[in-house]
Design a protein around this motif. Structure first.
Motif, mmCIF file in Angstrom:
data_model
loop_
_atom_site.group_PDB
_atom_site.id
_atom_site.type_symbol
_atom_site.label_atom_id
_atom_site.label_comp_id
_atom_site.label_asym_id
_atom_site.label_seq_id
_atom_site.Cartn_x
_atom_site.Cartn_y
_atom_site.Cartn_z
ATOM 1 N N CYS A 1 -10.237 -2.888 10.070
ATOM 2 C CA CYS A 1 -10.566 -2.682 11.475
ATOM 3 C C CYS A 1 -10.909 -1.222 11.731
ATOM 4 N N LYS B 1 -11.275 -0.171 14.981
ATOM 5 C CA LYS B 1 -11.149 -0.015 16.432
ATOM 6 C C LYS B 1 -10.040 0.941 16.871
ATOM 7 N N PHE B 2 -9.016 1.098 16.086
ATOM 8 C CA PHE B 2 -7.947 2.053 16.386
ATOM 9 C C PHE B 2 -7.368 1.919 17.787
ATOM 10 N N CYS B 3 -6.913 0.735 18.147
ATOM 11 C CA CYS B 3 -6.138 0.583 19.372
ATOM 12 C C CYS B 3 -4.903 1.486 19.220
ATOM 13 N N PHE C 1 -1.865 1.390 19.750
ATOM 14 C CA PHE C 1 -0.535 0.883 19.369
ATOM 15 C C PHE C 1 -0.494 0.340 17.948
ATOM 16 N N CYS C 2 -1.634 0.217 17.274
ATOM 17 C CA CYS C 2 -1.756 -0.705 16.146
ATOM 18 C C CYS C 2 -1.877 -0.017 14.786
ATOM 19 N N VAL D 1 -2.925 -1.668 11.988
ATOM 20 C CA VAL D 1 -3.847 -2.385 11.099
ATOM 21 C C VAL D 1 -4.950 -1.484 10.506
ATOM 22 N N PRO D 2 -5.603 -0.614 11.304
ATOM 23 C CA PRO D 2 -6.638 0.229 10.692
ATOM 24 C C PRO D 2 -6.094 1.115 9.570
ATOM 25 N N ASN E 1 -10.889 -8.628 12.612
ATOM 26 C CA ASN E 1 -11.882 -8.434 13.660
ATOM 27 C C ASN E 1 -13.052 -9.315 13.325
ATOM 28 N N HIS F 1 -12.313 -9.644 18.919
ATOM 29 C CA HIS F 1 -12.196 -8.579 19.919
ATOM 30 C C HIS F 1 -13.196 -8.878 21.036
ATOM 31 N N GLN G 1 -4.432 -7.994 25.664
ATOM 32 C CA GLN G 1 -3.299 -7.032 25.609
ATOM 33 C C GLN G 1 -2.760 -6.634 26.973
ATOM 34 N N ARG H 1 -8.787 0.364 24.145
ATOM 35 C CA ARG H 1 -9.350 -0.964 23.899
ATOM 36 C C ARG H 1 -10.869 -0.988 24.118
HETATM 37 FE FE1 SF4 Z 1 -7.933 -3.434 15.358
HETATM 38 FE FE2 SF4 Z 1 -6.859 -5.524 16.589
HETATM 39 FE FE3 SF4 Z 1 -5.307 -3.539 15.781
HETATM 40 FE FE4 SF4 Z 1 -6.961 -3.169 17.798
HETATM 41 S S1 SF4 Z 1 -5.210 -4.595 17.762
HETATM 42 S S2 SF4 Z 1 -6.667 -1.766 16.090
HETATM 43 S S3 SF4 Z 1 -8.713 -4.409 17.235
HETATM 44 S S4 SF4 Z 1 -6.494 -4.892 14.488
#
Ligand code: SF4
Ligand code: SAH
Ligand code: F3S
Length: 440
Positions: A159, A161-163, A165-166, A168-169, A204, A241, A268, A280
């Motif tokens: 990902c 996107k770098f939300c 809170f997240c 995953v990236p 994503n 997304h 969210q 977001r």
């Molecule tokens: Fe990526 Fe989803 Fe995490 Fe946002 S919430 S950074 S879109 S994986």
């Protein structure tokens, strides 16, 4: 023939991990491993971990603590940590829990057979690099009987996107899409082995842009490619997304009959101020307009979502905006979480909402979402839906399957066969499933 060695994998977290666990079991099958569902029977234990929420790593350490006695009883037992905690913590895991033999991040699973050999030779093995090669294609899936008529197929990973809170990236790395031809091959192969429904997976997934025969191909184009695969009856995809819901994908929901009327579209929060702080890059209004366009294309689509309560700086008014958005969308089902700090993410540094406040909000939000879920299920009563039967139910003669809208449906009828899609009239609704009668 040597006795097969036994492999026990415990999977945490998202569908991506479930999929990866299956691929790892296949890769280790080539090393003479057979899966077992008992940790105390295993020669190799893998914890395929998730790092999405706080305490996730601590839970893994206490699980490893419990496994110590298995290793004392069986000194040849090897223990490995894979997945997102492996990626995030790396060698720290072996430092804190020296009996761990193997730590492998999601980008390095293709090296699992060689790392396992190293471990068998008595060494420790660690790999959490982000490689340049395409790991999808290196970790070849060997022909294996799928677990039933439904299957997941990873088409995209990572990902960009770098939300705020997240993690995953950071744990899954940058967005990568698989080439179309490979996905179609894998889909045909699954169908030959009895699969009727494929869910395309990606963190994503609707940002998919894999190489096609003439240039990059969108998720909608990929879906249309899969639509032509004979024997494949149902297509789903997750997770999306809102900003990547392109016109062609929305149109496919109206035009492609194999694309099922279900969409998981996380929002969210319903507060624009919080959405901005979450990075977001969409607003409540832009999200609602996407929902409106999807419903115009496919009026009976079931919408599902993800919500976070108690994001840093969230006020009562912000939370009310989330409730308002939920009222407006009317969700068929949803996942909701209390915000939990992830070290290293921007939101971790901000003014935190007291945990009791976040919990109260989560409760209020879930009460509303449960009401909407029940109303959605009740509205199915009397309707005729398609059900793909997946397994026998608890009662004698009972079968369980999924409806087009992804509701679990129980049916008792001798004509209900695993792998068949039948018409079913819905008769009643329970907490998390429906019951119906076989029509034809
Ligand atoms: Fe990526 Fe989803 Fe995490 Fe946002 S919430 S950074 S879109 S994986
Ligand atoms: N890529 C997907 C899913 C990411 S993780 C998407 O963007 O929708 C799944 C869900 O976990 C997210 O949608 C979010 O609701 C939740 N989540 C992620 N990080 C979180 C955190 N730090 N605290 C609480 N919930 C979180
Ligand atoms: Fe968890 Fe990693 Fe999935 S952090 S949600 S297992 S991508």
């Amino acid at each position: 023939m040597p006795e097969p060695k036994k492999l026990f994998i415990k999977t945490y977290g998202c569908q991506m991990n479930v999929y990866d666990s299956e691929r790892m079991a296949e890769a280790l099958g080539g090393q003479g491993y057979e899966e077992t569902d008992r940790a105390d029977d295993a020669d190799l234990i893998l914890l395929n971990t998730c790092h999405i929420r706080e305490k996730a790593a601590e839970k893994i350490y206490s699980e490893l603590g419990r496994m110590k006695k298995l290793k004392l009883a069986k000194p040849n037992l090897k223990i490995g940590v894979t997945g997102c905690v492996a990626q995030a913590e790396g060698v720290e895991i072996m430092r804190r829990q020296p009996m761990v033999d193997l730590v492998v991040g999601p980008q390095s699973y293709h090296r699992l057979p060689e790392l396992e050999a190293k471990v068998q030779a008595g060494e420790k093995a660690l790999d959490t690099d982000f490689p340049d090669e395409d790991k999808f294609e290196i970790l070849k899936s060997r022909p294996k009987t799928p677990h039933g008529p439904t299957a997941f197929l990873t088409v995209q990973e990572g990902c960009d996107k770098f939300c705020a809170f997240c993690v995953v990236p950071y744990t899954r790395g940058a967005e990568v899409s698989r080439p179309v031809a490979r996905i179609l091959d894998e889909a045909r192969n699954l169908v030959e082995r009895g699969v009727r429904e494929i869910t395309l997976l990606g963190q994503n997934v609707n940002a998919y842009h894999g190489a096609g025969s003439d240039g990059d191909c969108s998720l909608a184009q990929l879906i249309w490619g899969l639509d032509k695969v004979d024997g494949l009856e149902r297509i789903r995809y997750t997770t999306s997304h809102p900003n990547d819901m392109s016109d062609d994908l929305i149109a496919a929901h109206g035009d492609c009959t194999k694309l099922m009327p279900y969409l998981h579209l996380p929002v969210q929060s319903g507060s624009n101020r919080i959405l901005k702080r979450m990075n977001r890059n969409h607003t409540a209004e832009s999200y609602l307009s996407v929902i409106e366009r999807i419903r115009a294309a496919r009026p009976d689509i079931l919408i599902s979502g993800d919500f976070i309560t108690g994001f840093p700086e969230e006020t009562d008014a912000d939370f009310q905006a989330t409730l308002d958005l939920i009222q407006e969308v009317h969700y068929g089902t949803a996942y909701s979480f209390k915000y939990s700090t992830r070290p290293g993410t921007p939101a971790a540094e901000r003014a935190q909402v007291p945990p009791e406040v976040a919990s109260d909000r989560l409760q209020a939000l879930q009460a509303l979402l449960t009401k909407q879920q029940q109303a959605t299920q009740n509205a199915m009563i009397g309707r005729e839906v398609g059900v793909l039967f997946e397994r026998p139910g608890r009662d004698p003669g009972q079968m369980v399957g999924k409806s087009d809208h992804l509701h679990a449906v129980h049916v008792t009828h001798s004509n209900a066969r695993i792998g068949a899609i039948s018409r079913v009239r819905i008769l009643s609704s329970g907490t998390n499933s429906l019951a119906g009668e076989w029509v034809g």
